[in-house]
Design an enzyme around this catalytic site. Structure first.
Site, PDB file in Angstrom:
ATOM      1  N   GLU A   1      37.322  70.591  15.325  1.00  0.00           N
ATOM      2  CA  GLU A   1      37.548  71.723  16.337  1.00  0.00           C
ATOM      3  C   GLU A   1      39.329  71.937  16.481  1.00  0.00           C
ATOM      4  O   GLU A   1      39.670  72.808  16.478  1.00  0.00           O
ATOM      5  CB  GLU A   1      36.555  71.720  17.328  1.00  0.00           C
ATOM      6  CG  GLU A   1      35.266  71.928  17.022  1.00  0.00           C
ATOM      7  CD  GLU A   1      34.309  71.955  18.200  1.00  0.00           C
ATOM      8  OE1 GLU A   1      32.984  72.180  18.152  1.00  0.00           O
ATOM      9  OE2 GLU A   1      34.607  71.248  19.373  1.00  0.00           O
TER      10      GLU A   1
ATOM     11  N   HIS B   1      33.387  75.961  26.422  1.00  0.00           N
ATOM     12  CA  HIS B   1      33.031  75.358  25.160  1.00  0.00           C
ATOM     13  C   HIS B   1      33.875  73.847  25.273  1.00  0.00           C
ATOM     14  O   HIS B   1      34.791  73.745  25.676  1.00  0.00           O
ATOM     15  CB  HIS B   1      33.319  75.746  24.076  1.00  0.00           C
ATOM     16  CG  HIS B   1      33.066  74.832  22.814  1.00  0.00           C
ATOM     17  ND1 HIS B   1      31.954  74.839  22.023  1.00  0.00           N
ATOM     18  CD2 HIS B   1      33.897  74.267  22.106  1.00  0.00           C
ATOM     19  CE1 HIS B   1      32.087  73.928  21.159  1.00  0.00           C
ATOM     20  NE2 HIS B   1      33.439  73.500  21.129  1.00  0.00           N
TER      21      HIS B   1
ATOM     22  N   ASN C   1      28.843  81.489  29.556  1.00  0.00           N
ATOM     23  CA  ASN C   1      28.999  80.124  30.525  1.00  0.00           C
ATOM     24  C   ASN C   1      30.375  79.568  30.647  1.00  0.00           C
ATOM     25  O   ASN C   1      30.480  78.360  30.747  1.00  0.00           O
ATOM     26  CB  ASN C   1      27.991  79.247  29.844  1.00  0.00           C
ATOM     27  CG  ASN C   1      28.306  78.850  28.445  1.00  0.00           C
ATOM     28  OD1 ASN C   1      29.562  78.914  27.893  1.00  0.00           O
ATOM     29  ND2 ASN C   1      27.089  78.320  27.833  1.00  0.00           N
TER      30      ASN C   1
ATOM     31  N   LYS D   1      36.186  80.478  27.791  1.00  0.00           N
ATOM     32  CA  LYS D   1      35.658  81.782  27.108  1.00  0.00           C
ATOM     33  C   LYS D   1      36.098  82.873  27.590  1.00  0.00           C
ATOM     34  O   LYS D   1      36.681  83.015  28.788  1.00  0.00           O
ATOM     35  CB  LYS D   1      34.098  81.517  27.112  1.00  0.00           C
ATOM     36  CG  LYS D   1      33.651  80.270  26.121  1.00  0.00           C
ATOM     37  CD  LYS D   1      32.115  80.358  26.148  1.00  0.00           C
ATOM     38  CE  LYS D   1      31.576  79.269  25.434  1.00  0.00           C
ATOM     39  NZ  LYS D   1      30.060  79.100  25.132  1.00  0.00           N
TER      40      LYS D   1
ATOM     41  N   THR E   1      24.498  73.825  30.024  1.00  0.00           N
ATOM     42  CA  THR E   1      24.818  74.921  29.340  1.00  0.00           C
ATOM     43  C   THR E   1      24.233  76.276  30.423  1.00  0.00           C
ATOM     44  O   THR E   1      24.977  77.190  30.579  1.00  0.00           O
ATOM     45  CB  THR E   1      24.216  75.227  28.056  1.00  0.00           C
ATOM     46  OG1 THR E   1      24.622  74.294  27.298  1.00  0.00           O
ATOM     47  CG2 THR E   1      24.370  76.712  27.633  1.00  0.00           C
TER      48      THR E   1
ATOM     49  N   PHE F   1      20.976  84.263  18.245  1.00  0.00           N
ATOM     50  CA  PHE F   1      21.836  84.921  19.292  1.00  0.00           C
ATOM     51  C   PHE F   1      23.352  84.988  18.461  1.00  0.00           C
ATOM     52  O   PHE F   1      24.468  84.966  19.102  1.00  0.00           O
ATOM     53  CB  PHE F   1      22.201  83.879  20.218  1.00  0.00           C
ATOM     54  CG  PHE F   1      22.026  82.565  19.841  1.00  0.00           C
ATOM     55  CD1 PHE F   1      23.375  81.994  19.774  1.00  0.00           C
ATOM     56  CD2 PHE F   1      21.086  81.611  19.857  1.00  0.00           C
ATOM     57  CE1 PHE F   1      23.576  80.663  19.257  1.00  0.00           C
ATOM     58  CE2 PHE F   1      21.319  80.209  19.460  1.00  0.00           C
ATOM     59  CZ  PHE F   1      22.377  79.718  19.309  1.00  0.00           C
TER      60      PHE F   1
ATOM     61  N   ARG G   1      32.082  66.900  28.914  1.00  0.00           N
ATOM     62  CA  ARG G   1      30.778  67.420  28.802  1.00  0.00           C
ATOM     63  C   ARG G   1      30.074  67.425  30.234  1.00  0.00           C
ATOM     64  O   ARG G   1      29.472  68.359  30.789  1.00  0.00           O
ATOM     65  CB  ARG G   1      29.936  66.924  27.767  1.00  0.00           C
ATOM     66  CG  ARG G   1      30.465  67.196  26.274  1.00  0.00           C
ATOM     67  CD  ARG G   1      29.474  66.924  25.326  1.00  0.00           C
ATOM     68  NE  ARG G   1      28.297  67.919  25.357  1.00  0.00           N
ATOM     69  CZ  ARG G   1      28.204  68.956  24.920  1.00  0.00           C
ATOM     70  NH1 ARG G   1      29.468  69.629  24.289  1.00  0.00           N
ATOM     71  NH2 ARG G   1      27.145  69.668  25.025  1.00  0.00           N
TER      72      ARG G   1
ATOM     73  N   ARG H   1      30.627  75.022  34.854  1.00  0.00           N
ATOM     74  CA  ARG H   1      29.403  76.085  34.864  1.00  0.00           C
ATOM     75  C   ARG H   1      28.943  76.439  36.038  1.00  0.00           C
ATOM     76  O   ARG H   1      28.374  77.650  36.204  1.00  0.00           O
ATOM     77  CB  ARG H   1      28.463  75.642  33.519  1.00  0.00           C
ATOM     78  CG  ARG H   1      29.198  75.672  32.281  1.00  0.00           C
ATOM     79  CD  ARG H   1      28.320  75.433  31.170  1.00  0.00           C
ATOM     80  NE  ARG H   1      29.003  75.588  29.840  1.00  0.00           N
ATOM     81  CZ  ARG H   1      28.651  74.839  28.958  1.00  0.00           C
ATOM     82  NH1 ARG H   1      27.891  74.026  28.885  1.00  0.00           N
ATOM     83  NH2 ARG H   1      29.305  75.093  27.631  1.00  0.00           N
TER      84      ARG H   1
ATOM     85  N   TYR I   1      31.634  79.067  15.211  1.00  0.00           N
ATOM     86  CA  TYR I   1      30.062  78.793  15.278  1.00  0.00           C
ATOM     87  C   TYR I   1      29.191  78.661  14.273  1.00  0.00           C
ATOM     88  O   TYR I   1      28.094  79.217  14.365  1.00  0.00           O
ATOM     89  CB  TYR I   1      29.748  80.042  16.491  1.00  0.00           C
ATOM     90  CG  TYR I   1      30.502  79.695  17.707  1.00  0.00           C
ATOM     91  CD1 TYR I   1      29.973  78.552  18.583  1.00  0.00           C
ATOM     92  CD2 TYR I   1      31.701  80.254  18.078  1.00  0.00           C
ATOM     93  CE1 TYR I   1      30.378  78.304  19.811  1.00  0.00           C
ATOM     94  CE2 TYR I   1      32.232  80.275  19.446  1.00  0.00           C
ATOM     95  CZ  TYR I   1      31.764  78.985  20.217  1.00  0.00           C
ATOM     96  OH  TYR I   1      32.061  79.066  21.371  1.00  0.00           O
TER      97      TYR I   1
END
Length: 138
Positions: free
Chosen positions: A126, A115, A112, A9, A91, A57, A85, A102, A49
Site C-alpha cells: 500500500e 484505513h 469510518n 478517508k 470498523t 459494497f 490498528r 473511529r 480495494y
C-alpha cells in the site's frame, strides 16, 4: 521500527478532521513520516480495494473513496501495523473502544474515517502505491 499505511478517508477530510486525527495518531506514539492530500481516481480506488471486488459494497466503497480528497500517510513505530490498528478501533464505531479514532470521529461502518494496513506485507504494498522512497522522510 516498522511502517504502516494510513488513509484519512473522505468523511474525515470533508469535516476538516485531519489535524485532530493526526493528533490522536501522534499521541499514540506513531510518527507520521510521509503525508499528502490526494484525490483518488476511480481506477486507483478500484485497484486499492481490489480484494473486495466481488463483495456487494465494492461500488459504494469506490464511490465514497473518490467523492472527496483523502490524506495518505506512512506511519512509523515499533510494531506499527498492530499499534495503528489498535488506535483506529473497530470498523464499527459503535464497537470501537473509547479514545480510538473511529469511536471519536467515524460516522458509520461505511464512513469510518480511516484505513490502516492489516499486515506488514500489505503495508509495504500500500505504501508503494502512493509514495516513493524519496517521499518518506522519517
Amino acid at each position: 521500527m516498522s511502517r504502516t499505511f494510513s488513509i484519512l478517508k473522505p468523511d474525515a477530510t470533508r469535516r476538516n478532521l485531519t489535524g485532530k486525527i493526526n493528533a490522536v495518531i501522534e499521541e499514540a506514539g506513531l510518527r507520521i513520516v510521509a503525508q499528502k492530500r490526494v484525490k483518488l481516481s476511480t481506477a486507483q480506488a478500484e485497484a486499492f480495494y481490489g480484494v473486495h471486488k466481488e463483495r456487494p459494497f465494492f461500488g459504494e466503497l469506490v464511490g465514497q473513496m473518490t467523492a472527496e480528497p483523502v490524506v495518505v500517510q506512512v506511519l512509523e513505530a515499533d510494531d506499527a501495523v498492530p499499534k495503528y490498528r489498535e488506535v483506529m478501533g473497530a470498523t464499527n464505531p459503535e464497537q470501537a473502544a473509547d479514545g480510538t479514532i473511529r469511536k471519536l470521529f467515524a460516522l458509520s461502518i461505511g464512513e469510518n474515517s480511516v484505513h490502516g494496513s492489516d499486515s506488514d506485507e500489505n503495508a509495504a504494498i500500500e505504501i508503494a502505491q502512493f509514495f516513493t522512497d524519496a517521499e518518506i522522510v522519517g
